[in-house]
Design a protein around this motif. Structure first.
Motif, PDB file in Angstrom:
ATOM      1  N   SER A 163      44.884  86.586  68.476  1.00 21.03           N
ATOM      2  CA  SER A 163      45.358  87.406  69.573  1.00 21.03           C
ATOM      3  C   SER A 163      44.168  87.852  70.399  1.00 21.03           C
ATOM      4  CB  SER A 163      46.102  88.623  69.021  1.00 21.03           C
ATOM      5  OG  SER A 163      46.116  89.632  70.005  1.00 21.03           O
ATOM      6  N   VAL A 164      44.305  87.794  71.713  1.00 18.70           N
ATOM      7  CA  VAL A 164      43.194  88.224  72.551  1.00 18.70           C
ATOM      8  C   VAL A 164      43.114  89.742  72.629  1.00 18.70           C
ATOM      9  CG1 VAL A 164      42.891  86.209  73.996  1.00 18.70           C
ATOM     10  CG2 VAL A 164      44.678  87.864  74.542  1.00 18.70           C
ATOM     11  N   LEU A 165      44.159  90.396  72.131  1.00 15.86           N
ATOM     12  CA  LEU A 165      44.174  91.859  72.236  1.00 15.86           C
ATOM     13  C   LEU A 165      43.433  92.526  71.089  1.00 15.86           C
ATOM     14  CD1 LEU A 165      47.926  92.145  73.200  1.00 15.86           C
ATOM     15  CD2 LEU A 165      45.973  92.385  74.727  1.00 15.86           C
ATOM     16  N   ALA A 166      43.004  91.716  70.114  1.00 18.78           N
ATOM     17  CA  ALA A 166      42.521  92.293  68.857  1.00 18.78           C
ATOM     18  C   ALA A 166      41.175  93.012  68.957  1.00 18.78           C
ATOM     19  CB  ALA A 166      42.435  91.196  67.794  1.00 18.78           C
ATOM     20  N   MET A 167      40.385  92.691  69.980  1.00 20.80           N
ATOM     21  CA  MET A 167      39.006  93.168  70.006  1.00 20.80           C
ATOM     22  C   MET A 167      38.869  94.584  70.556  1.00 20.80           C
ATOM     23  SD  MET A 167      36.760  90.950  69.003  1.00 20.80           S
ATOM     24  CE  MET A 167      37.541  89.869  67.842  1.00 20.80           C
ATOM     25  N   THR A 168      38.236  95.466  69.778  1.00 22.76           N
ATOM     26  CA  THR A 168      37.865  96.766  70.331  1.00 22.76           C
ATOM     27  C   THR A 168      36.433  96.649  70.822  1.00 22.76           C
ATOM     28  OG1 THR A 168      36.929  97.555  68.279  1.00 22.76           O
ATOM     29  CG2 THR A 168      39.285  97.918  68.608  1.00 22.76           C
ATOM     30  N   SER A 169      35.954  97.671  71.551  1.00 22.33           N
ATOM     31  CA  SER A 169      34.606  97.500  72.097  1.00 22.33           C
ATOM     32  C   SER A 169      33.538  97.604  71.007  1.00 22.33           C
ATOM     33  CB  SER A 169      34.339  98.505  73.222  1.00 22.33           C
ATOM     34  OG  SER A 169      34.502  99.801  72.728  1.00 22.33           O
ATOM     35  N   SER A 170      33.834  98.283  69.885  1.00 20.04           N
ATOM     36  CA  SER A 170      32.841  98.293  68.798  1.00 20.04           C
ATOM     37  C   SER A 170      32.819  96.917  68.126  1.00 20.04           C
ATOM     38  CB  SER A 170      33.140  99.401  67.793  1.00 20.04           C
ATOM     39  OG  SER A 170      34.137  98.996  66.892  1.00 20.04           O
ATOM     40  N   ASP A 171      33.984  96.260  68.054  1.00 14.19           N
ATOM     41  CA  ASP A 171      34.016  94.885  67.542  1.00 14.19           C
ATOM     42  C   ASP A 171      33.129  93.984  68.376  1.00 14.19           C
ATOM     43  OD1 ASP A 171      35.774  95.562  65.614  1.00 14.19           O
ATOM     44  OD2 ASP A 171      37.548  94.709  66.571  1.00 14.19           O
ATOM     45  N   VAL A 172      33.190  94.195  69.689  1.00  9.58           N
ATOM     46  CA  VAL A 172      32.403  93.353  70.582  1.00  9.58           C
ATOM     47  C   VAL A 172      30.923  93.512  70.273  1.00  9.58           C
ATOM     48  CG1 VAL A 172      31.750  92.914  72.976  1.00  9.58           C
ATOM     49  CG2 VAL A 172      34.123  93.408  72.403  1.00  9.58           C
ATOM     50  N   LYS A 173      30.501  94.789  70.097  1.00 10.32           N
ATOM     51  CA  LYS A 173      29.085  95.024  69.808  1.00 10.32           C
ATOM     52  C   LYS A 173      28.667  94.334  68.514  1.00 10.32           C
ATOM     53  CE  LYS A 173      28.646  99.379  72.157  1.00 10.32           C
ATOM     54  NZ  LYS A 173      29.245 100.682  71.862  1.00 10.32           N
ATOM     55  N   ILE A 174      29.458  94.578  67.447  1.00 12.91           N
ATOM     56  CA  ILE A 174      29.117  93.962  66.155  1.00 12.91           C
ATOM     57  C   ILE A 174      29.090  92.446  66.284  1.00 12.91           C
ATOM     58  CG2 ILE A 174      29.844  93.684  63.753  1.00 12.91           C
ATOM     59  CD1 ILE A 174      31.184  96.380  63.915  1.00 12.91           C
ATOM     60  N   SER A 175      30.092  91.910  66.964  1.00 11.85           N
ATOM     61  CA  SER A 175      30.187  90.460  67.072  1.00 11.85           C
ATOM     62  C   SER A 175      28.997  89.864  67.806  1.00 11.85           C
ATOM     63  CB  SER A 175      31.459  90.064  67.814  1.00 11.85           C
ATOM     64  OG  SER A 175      32.571  90.606  67.174  1.00 11.85           O
ATOM     65  N   ILE A 176      28.612  90.513  68.907  1.00 15.17           N
ATOM     66  CA  ILE A 176      27.496  89.967  69.678  1.00 15.17           C
ATOM     67  C   ILE A 176      26.206  90.033  68.863  1.00 15.17           C
ATOM     68  CG2 ILE A 176      26.091  90.256  71.763  1.00 15.17           C
ATOM     69  CD1 ILE A 176      28.816  89.290  72.486  1.00 15.17           C
ATOM     70  N   VAL A 177      25.981  91.177  68.201  1.00 16.09           N
ATOM     71  CA  VAL A 177      24.765  91.308  67.393  1.00 16.09           C
ATOM     72  C   VAL A 177      24.726  90.249  66.293  1.00 16.09           C
ATOM     73  CG1 VAL A 177      23.563  92.773  65.735  1.00 16.09           C
ATOM     74  CG2 VAL A 177      24.427  93.758  67.867  1.00 16.09           C
ATOM     75  N   LEU A 178      25.845  90.109  65.571  1.00 14.47           N
ATOM     76  CA  LEU A 178      25.874  89.127  64.486  1.00 14.47           C
ATOM     77  C   LEU A 178      25.695  87.708  65.013  1.00 14.47           C
ATOM     78  CD1 LEU A 178      28.621  90.481  62.064  1.00 14.47           C
ATOM     79  CD2 LEU A 178      26.171  90.428  61.720  1.00 14.47           C
ATOM     80  N   SER A 179      26.315  87.414  66.141  1.00 16.07           N
ATOM     81  CA  SER A 179      26.176  86.070  66.705  1.00 16.07           C
ATOM     82  C   SER A 179      24.739  85.775  67.077  1.00 16.07           C
ATOM     83  CB  SER A 179      27.038  85.907  67.952  1.00 16.07           C
ATOM     84  OG  SER A 179      28.359  86.235  67.680  1.00 16.07           O
ATOM     85  N   VAL A 180      24.069  86.774  67.652  1.00 15.16           N
ATOM     86  CA  VAL A 180      22.667  86.583  68.013  1.00 15.16           C
ATOM     87  C   VAL A 180      21.833  86.319  66.756  1.00 15.16           C
ATOM     88  CG1 VAL A 180      20.609  87.724  68.925  1.00 15.16           C
ATOM     89  CG2 VAL A 180      22.770  87.881  70.153  1.00 15.16           C
ATOM     90  N   ILE A 181      22.132  87.076  65.672  1.00 13.10           N
ATOM     91  CA  ILE A 181      21.401  86.860  64.413  1.00 13.10           C
ATOM     92  C   ILE A 181      21.642  85.441  63.894  1.00 13.10           C
ATOM     93  CG2 ILE A 181      21.245  87.557  61.995  1.00 13.10           C
ATOM     94  CD1 ILE A 181      21.845  90.404  62.890  1.00 13.10           C
ATOM     95  N   VAL A 182      22.911  85.032  63.893  1.00 16.05           N
ATOM     96  CA  VAL A 182      23.240  83.680  63.434  1.00 16.05           C
ATOM     97  C   VAL A 182      22.465  82.647  64.247  1.00 16.05           C
ATOM     98  CG1 VAL A 182      25.071  81.936  63.320  1.00 16.05           C
ATOM     99  CG2 VAL A 182      25.536  84.257  62.578  1.00 16.05           C
ATOM    100  N   PHE A 183      22.471  82.827  65.554  1.00  7.57           N
ATOM    101  CA  PHE A 183      21.833  81.866  66.446  1.00  7.57           C
ATOM    102  C   PHE A 183      20.317  81.797  66.197  1.00  7.57           C
ATOM    103  CE2 PHE A 183      20.073  80.617  70.616  1.00  7.57           C
ATOM    104  CZ  PHE A 183      20.705  79.388  70.730  1.00  7.57           C
ATOM    105  N   LEU A 184      19.688  82.966  66.064  1.00  6.86           N
ATOM    106  CA  LEU A 184      18.239  82.987  65.860  1.00  6.86           C
ATOM    107  C   LEU A 184      17.844  82.381  64.510  1.00  6.86           C
ATOM    108  CD1 LEU A 184      17.134  86.420  67.333  1.00  6.86           C
ATOM    109  CD2 LEU A 184      16.836  84.134  68.290  1.00  6.86           C
ATOM    110  N   LEU A 185      18.572  82.784  63.459  1.00 10.28           N
ATOM    111  CA  LEU A 185      18.278  82.224  62.141  1.00 10.28           C
ATOM    112  C   LEU A 185      18.418  80.715  62.166  1.00 10.28           C
ATOM    113  CD1 LEU A 185      19.922  84.615  59.532  1.00 10.28           C
ATOM    114  CD2 LEU A 185      17.537  83.923  59.661  1.00 10.28           C
ATOM    115  N   PHE A 186      19.440  80.262  62.861  1.00 13.82           N
ATOM    116  CA  PHE A 186      19.682  78.833  62.950  1.00 13.82           C
ATOM    117  C   PHE A 186      18.524  78.126  63.636  1.00 13.82           C
ATOM    118  CE2 PHE A 186      21.437  74.905  64.383  1.00 13.82           C
ATOM    119  CZ  PHE A 186      22.234  74.537  63.320  1.00 13.82           C
TER     120      PHE A 186
END
Lengths: 273, 236
Positions: A127-150
């Protein structure tokens, strides 16, 4: 076209979904190349089912979904990797056992507490409605970590993917890198599954890698093309979903499938010549 | 000077004895062929030397000339590699990983080293080709080039000619002999192909869980014709 996007991004939930989705698509595609080549792509599928169980329990207990689901799925990832590598039960069968059990737990917990409702549907199919703005922050931070580690571990990931025994013999700690991939995959899946849905998230891992392999002949090119294809397909899928009110996750998968067919045909034509 | 010495090596899988009291020394520049039937522990010995298997007791000591992981290895091909989208250059370069430590990218010298090894094996023209599109013989050359990036001193080969046609097999043996003769590399090869082993090797090790024979090819011929008058021949 531009006006469509203007309208689309005037909804803040759409902005959030596209932001998180693009970041997750990129990570999933990069990890997917390695997972698909190592014949581990079913791990992604298994993890998303475990994620469903964890999210349902978090929901029933009124806890923040990501804080429960991330650790549970990470643990499941280590476990799945272990049994895929060395166990008396064969890897694919073990994943089957764990996935169905996790789904059963999730469905039971939800129906006992809030009853089977729209939440279950949105976990299953996104669902596109599922994301809260704190989810967005966590998601972006984690994605950046995944990308850098990779990025930092790219050459070692290549070596362990291509030839585990050679990598081991030349002193690469293969177990650590397998664990790292499983760990990053777990995080990526949990982040993406609420947009894409439990049933569909593994497509983000499998499709871009396979699509790129139809045409490209070097590991680096396959990686770069997977990343681009994945993000573009996600964006196109979301636009389609917005225009025709189709389910978001399913639209993204369909766009991926179409691009896969296209690349397969192009690949065949190139090889014929 | 010994480049590798195996002392009272014992390896077990669960309760199965895989290797029993294996002793031998490999001199710098030796060309060793490990032979034996299926299940005789050839691959286990290879894996022990590479550190992929932990011995139950005994040890494998490397000579001072081999620093950590300074070993070139040509494994048997896996299913994963058959349709792997990687360029020849990427595969060869990955052999340099053991010298890199924690640096995240390859240095200029390492890239040059990969190119040099492509030249050494006469596959420079394949540099940008895809590994999965190569013939079996070409793939083996690529993997040898990768092994040379990892070490210039010792090369371990696990049944390198499996599935190759006779002409390609001969070419591969020629390459290995050249590396041994001209570049003074020590060679350890596990093989089923007894005849070419006897032809090329300077040492033969015959295994059946324990060492049945260790010595030169001439001594081995003598041994199989059951003339045991060379006292030092039989170990184990």
């Amino acid at each position: 076209m531009v006006s469509i996007w203007q309208e689309m991004f005037s909804y803040s939930f759409m902005v959030r979904a596209v932001l998180v989705g693009s970041a997750v698509s990129l990570c999933a595609a990069l990890l997917g190349v390695s997972l698909v080549l190592k014949r581990y792509s079913m791990i992604g599928d298994g993890l998303s089912h475990v994620g469903f169980g964890a999210l349902s329990i978090a929901m029933a207990m009124n806890l923040a979904p990501l804080k429960i689901a991330v650790p549970v799925v990470v643990i499941a990832a280590f476990f799945l990797l272990r049994i895929s590598q060395n166990s008396k039960i064969k890897g694919d069968a073990a994943i089957g056992l764990i996935s169905s059990s996790a789904i059963a737990i999730g469905v039971t917990v939800t129906s006992l507490t809030s009853g089977l409702n729209a939440d279950i549907n949105s976990y299953m199919f996104g669902s596109v409605l599922a994301m809260t703005s704190s989810d967005v922050k966590i998601s972006i931070v984690l994605s950046v970590i995944v990308f850098l580690l990779f990025l930092i571990c790219y050459d070692r990931i290549f070596a362990t993917t291509f030839d585990e025994s050679f990598a081991k013999a030349t002193g690469v700690n293969v177990e650590v890198y397998n664990m790292l991939i499983a760990f990053l995959t777990a995080i990526t899946i949990v982040l993406g599954m609420r947009i894409m849905g439990t049933m569909l998230i593994s497509s983000l891992i499998i499709f871009p890698a396979l699509t790129s392999m139809r045409i490209f002949n070097s590991f680096k090119r396959v990686m770069i093309s997977s990343g681009i294809i994945s993000v573009v397909c996600f964006f196109v899928g979301m636009t389609v979903s917005f225009l025709y009110s189709t389910p978001a996750g399913a639209s993204v998968v369909l766009v991926n499938a179409a691009v896969f067919l296209l690349f397969s045909i192009i690949g065949l034509v190139i090889r014929r010549r | 000077m010994a480049i590798l010495s195996c002392k009272n090596l014992n390896v077990q899988y669960d309760n199965q004895v895989a290797l029993k009291d294996v002793n031998f020394d490999l001199e710098d520049g030796d060309y060793l062929c490990i032979i034996g039937d299926n299940g005789s522990g050839k691959s286990t010995l290879m894996k022990s030397i590479l550190g992929l298997v932990t011995p139950k007791s005994g040890s494998i000591q490397y000579g001072a000339q081999l620093k950590n992981h300074d070993i070139g290895y040509l494994p048997q091909q896996t299913i994963v590699q058959r349709d792997f989208p990687a360029s020849v250059y990427e595969v060869v370069l990955s052999g340099c990983l053991n010298k890199r430590g924690w640096r995240p990218f390859y240095s200029k010298e390492e890239k040059q080293r990969a190119i040099n090894n492509l030249k050494k094996l006469k596959i420079e023209h394949l540099k940008n080709k895809c590994y999965r599109d190569l013939s079996g013989g070409q793939q083996q050359r690529v993997l040898i080039a990768r092994a040379l990036c990892a070490s210039e001193k010792i090369l371990l080969l696990d049944e390198p000619v499996t599935g190759l046609d006779p002409v390609t097999t001969k070419h591969l043996y020629d390459i290995i002999e050249e590396l041994n003769r001209d570049y003074k590399m020590s060679i350890i090869m596990v093989t089923h192909d007894m005849n070419s082993g006897l032809e090329h090797a300077t040492k033969i090790l015959r295994l059946n869980k324990e060492v049945v024979f260790y010595g030169t090819p001439d001594e081995y011929l003598c041994f199989t014709n059951s003339c045991h008058h060379i006292g030092a021949v039989k170990h184990g």
